[in-house]
Design an enzyme around this catalytic site. Structure first.
Site, short mmCIF file in Angstrom:
data_model
loop_
_atom_site.label_atom_id
_atom_site.label_comp_id
_atom_site.label_asym_id
_atom_site.label_seq_id
_atom_site.Cartn_x
_atom_site.Cartn_y
_atom_site.Cartn_z
N ASP A 2 0.87 -1.16 0.00
CA ASP A 2 0.00 0.00 0.00
C ASP A 2 0.92 1.22 0.00
OD1 ASP A 2 -2.39 1.60 0.40
OD2 ASP A 2 -1.74 1.80 2.49
N ASP B 196 0.17 5.21 1.14
CA ASP B 196 0.10 6.09 2.32
C ASP B 196 0.00 5.25 3.60
OD1 ASP B 196 -0.88 9.11 1.20
OD2 ASP B 196 -1.31 7.41 -0.11
N ASP C 236 -1.62 -1.01 5.82
CA ASP C 236 -1.90 -0.47 7.16
C ASP C 236 -3.39 -0.26 7.40
OD1 ASP C 236 -2.04 1.77 5.34
OD2 ASP C 236 -1.93 3.09 7.09
#
Length: 228
Positions: free
Chosen positions: A8, A10, A167
């Site tokens: 991922d 950000d 995250d």
């Protein structure tokens, strides 16, 4: 065999929250609204720009002013996209180790290509990652596995030969839906009240430096798995 690692963007690969905070507070200041603290913005970044605007102005997308504020925020962010954004501590070293080992790596993000591509260029990552899949490249975004399948196709690997690192719960769900192992980043932009353990990832890391060890554990697990 493990052949690729997908990330991922950000909150996993890049720490973008400082730039999001600065851009939001500039807009809030113009509208004479109270400024937001970095930690509050950090907890909302993984939910996207709409969540950040909602945090700052306290209005939902159905509010008549929301669309204009969102557009203004995104326009500002586009022009200031990599002022303070960096790779998370230890992440560049991990990427270099992947590259030295001949492992491919790529990005699967819900961040539109309008922002992802110039951000990767600004950080000199565009020539290093083998694939960067954004929601405008596919019909369905995460947690649907479609963008992960496309990244694997571009990297020339089977999903079972890759792992996905993220995250957010949707990252773990997307990786699981694609049939690959998942790694949750406890150092990322975790929403208030969320616990990475609840997402049931295959592995959890608390710092980028731990990625190498976890990947070694996963390789060993693959090697010890019985042949089908």
């Amino acid at each position: 065999m493990l052949k690729a690692v997908l990330f991922d963007l950000d909150g996993t690969l890049l720490d973008t929250a400082t730039d999001f905070t600065r851009v939001l507070n500039g807009l809030l200041n113009e509208h004479q609204r109270p400024l937001q603290h970095y930690e509050a913005v950090r907890r909302r970044v993984s939910d996207g720009a709409r969540a950040v605007v909602n945090l700052g102005f306290g209005i939902d997308p159905d509010h008549p002013d929301f669309a204009a504020l969102l557009a203004a925020f995104l326009d500002r962010y586009e022009t200031q996209i990599a002022v303070e954004t960096t790779l998370f501590p230890g992440m560049d070293a991990q990427l270099r180790k992947l590259e030295a080992q001949g492992l491919k790596w790529g990005i699967v993000t819900n961040k539109p290509s309008r922002f992802t591509e110039p951000l990767l260029r600004a950080l000199d990552l565009d020539g290093r990652c083998g694939s960067a899949i954004c929601p405008d490249h596919v019909t369905h975004r995460k947690p649907d596995p479609e963008p992960i399948y496309l990244a694997c196709k571009e990297l020339g690997v089977n999903p079972k030969e890759a792992v996905y690192v993220g995250d957010h719960r949707r990252d773990i769900d997307a990786g699981r839906n694609a049939g690959m192992a998942t790694i949750a980043c406890a150092f990322g932009y975790i929403s208030e009240g969320e616990s990475v353990e609840d997402w049931l990832p295959d592995y959890i890391i608390h710092h980028a430096d731990e990625l190498e060890t976890v990947l070694a554990q996963h390789r060993k697990k693959l090697e010890e798995a019985p042949c089908p």
